[in-house]
Scaffold this motif. Structure first.
Motif, PDB file in Angstrom:
ATOM      1  N   TYR A 159      81.184  32.384  -5.754  1.00  0.00           N
ATOM      2  CA  TYR A 159      79.844  32.267  -5.006  1.00  0.00           C
ATOM      3  C   TYR A 159      79.253  30.726  -5.032  1.00  0.00           C
ATOM      4  O   TYR A 159      78.930  30.035  -4.006  1.00  0.00           O
ATOM      5  CB  TYR A 159      78.830  33.167  -5.476  1.00  0.00           C
ATOM      6  CG  TYR A 159      79.157  34.506  -5.462  1.00  0.00           C
ATOM      7  CD1 TYR A 159      79.766  35.137  -4.393  1.00  0.00           C
ATOM      8  CD2 TYR A 159      78.306  35.467  -6.087  1.00  0.00           C
ATOM      9  CE1 TYR A 159      80.083  36.178  -4.184  1.00  0.00           C
ATOM     10  CE2 TYR A 159      78.497  36.919  -5.851  1.00  0.00           C
ATOM     11  CZ  TYR A 159      79.319  37.314  -4.872  1.00  0.00           C
ATOM     12  OH  TYR A 159      79.609  38.735  -4.855  1.00  0.00           O
ATOM     13  N   VAL A 189      77.771  37.158 -12.783  1.00  0.00           N
ATOM     14  CA  VAL A 189      77.746  36.508 -11.336  1.00  0.00           C
ATOM     15  C   VAL A 189      79.182  35.815 -10.831  1.00  0.00           C
ATOM     16  O   VAL A 189      79.670  35.004 -12.117  1.00  0.00           O
ATOM     17  CB  VAL A 189      76.764  35.220 -11.195  1.00  0.00           C
ATOM     18  CG1 VAL A 189      76.503  34.845 -10.110  1.00  0.00           C
ATOM     19  CG2 VAL A 189      75.299  35.717 -11.892  1.00  0.00           C
ATOM     20  N   SER A 242      70.880  37.246  -8.140  1.00  0.00           N
ATOM     21  CA  SER A 242      72.008  38.340  -8.720  1.00  0.00           C
ATOM     22  C   SER A 242      71.703  38.874 -10.146  1.00  0.00           C
ATOM     23  O   SER A 242      71.943  39.743 -10.458  1.00  0.00           O
ATOM     24  CB  SER A 242      73.172  37.273  -8.987  1.00  0.00           C
ATOM     25  OG  SER A 242      73.420  36.798  -7.807  1.00  0.00           O
TER      26      SER A 242
END
Length: 296
Positions: A189, A185, A211
Motif C-alpha cells: 500500500y 498493514v 488500517s
C-alpha cells in the motif's frame, strides 16, 4: 426426556453461576444497598436508610470534594490518553522503519517499565527521582545551577509528576500493541501511495491509521479504563500514610478510598463507587458501539 435435557446445561453450570454471583454480583448489590444508608464508623450496626442523600452530597455539596476529584480524573484521563496515543504511535512508527538495526532489542527494553511490579516502580521513582534532597532530577537541576524542587509538594507539579510516571509505566503496552498492528498493514500500500506522490502525512492519514484502528480500539479502551481508575500512582506518590507530601491531589478512586478507610464513611464511599461504576458502564457501551462502527 426432552424437558430434562433442557435443564441439564443449567444443572452443569449452576456451580459456576453461583460462584460468579457470590464473587461479582453480590458485592455490587451490597454496595448499592450501603450507598443508600448512613453506615460509618459510628453507625456500624445501627445505620439507617437515607435514600439518595449520599449521592446528593457527592454532587451538590461543594465541600464534599467529589466534583473536584471527578474533574481531576477527567483531566488526568484525557491528557494521559492523548499523550500516550500520540507518543506510542510515533515510537511504533520509528521501530518499524525499514533497515532499523537492533529493533528487537529496543522492543525488548521498552517492555521493562510495563513488566516491572507497579509498587516497586512507584517507590523507585518517589525515592530515586522525585526526592527533594537525593533524587536524580534534583541532582541534575543542581548541576545545571538551578535550585532544588519538591515535585510532590503542590497539586500542579504533583499532577505532572504522577502523569510522567504513569506514561513511563503505561506507554510500553500501547507501543507494543501499535507495533503489532503495524505488522498487519501490507507494505505494498505504501509503495503504491509513494508512486502516486503521497507523502509521509498522507500515508499515515489514509493508510496506516484506518488500517490499524479496528485492531487498536480494544487496547485503547482497556488503557483508558486503567487510566481512569488509576489509584496506586497518585496514592503512593502523594497520599500514603507516613509519606504525605503536601499535595491535596484527589481522583475519584482516591476519594472513595479516603472516605472508606480514612473517614470511615462507608455510605458515601459506596455511593461514589457506584457512580464510578456507572461512568465505566456508560463509557464501555459507547466505546463498544464505536468499535462496531469502525470494523471493516
Amino acid at each position: 426426556m426432552k424437558k430434562n435435557n433442557k435443564f441439564l446445561p443449567w444443572g452443569y453450570s449452576f456451580s459456576s453461576i453461583l460462584l460468579i454471583g457470590l464473587i461479582v454480583v453480590f458485592p455490587i448489590i451490597y454496595t448499592i444497598y450501603i450507598s443508600f444508608t448512613n453506615m460509618n464508623l459510628y453507625h456500624w450496626t445501627n445505620y439507617e436508610f437515607i435514600a439518595f442523600n449520599n449521592y446528593k452530597r457527592a454532587f451538590t455539596k461543594l465541600d464534599s470534594g467529589f466534583m473536584s476529584a471527578l474533574f481531576t480524573t477527567i483531566i488526568w484521563t484525557v491528557l494521559n490518553m492523548v499523550i500516550q496515543i500520540i507518543v506510542a504511535y510515533l515510537v511504533a512508527l520509528g521501530l518499524n522503519v525499514r533497515g532499523l538495526r537492533l529493533a528487537r532489542l529496543y522492543k525488548t527494553l521498552l517492555m521493562f517499565p510495563w513488566a516491572m511490579p507497579a509498587y516497586v516502580s512507584i517507590l523507585l521513582w518517589r525515592v530515586g527521582m522525585y526526592n527533594p534532597q537525593y533524587g536524580l532530577l534534583n541532582k541534575i537541576l543542581s548541576m545545571l545551577g538551578f535550585g532544588k524542587v519538591d515535585f510532590l509538594s503542590a497539586n500542579i507539579p504533583a499532577f505532572l509528576s504522577c502523569m510522567v510516571l504513569n506514561l513511563w509505566m503505561a506507554l510500553p503496552f500501547l507501543i507494543m500493541m501499535m507495533d503489532g498492528a503495524f505488522q498487519s498493514v501490507d507494505y505494498s500500500y505504501y509503495e503504491s501511495a509513494r508512486l502516486d506522490g503521497a507523502g509521509w502525512w498522507a500515508q499515515n492519514l489514509y493508510i496506516t491509521i484506518p488500517s490499524i484502528k479496528p485492531i487498536l480500539a480494544p487496547s485503547i479502551i482497556m488503557t483508558t479504563f486503567t487510566t481512569f481508575k488509576q489509584f496506586d500512582i497518585i496514592y503512593l506518590l502523594t497520599m500514603q500514610k507516613g509519606s504525605l507530601t503536601g499535595a491535596t491531589l484527589q481522583t475519584v478512586i482516591t476519594y472513595a478510598h479516603q472516605n472508606a478507610f480514612v473517614s470511615n464513611n462507608y455510605g458515601l464511599s459506596s455511593a461514589v463507587s457506584i457512580v464510578i461504576f456507572g461512568f465505566i458502564i456508560l463509557f464501555s457501551l459507547f466505546m463498544n458501539r464505536s468499535i462496531r462502527e469502525v470494523k471493516p
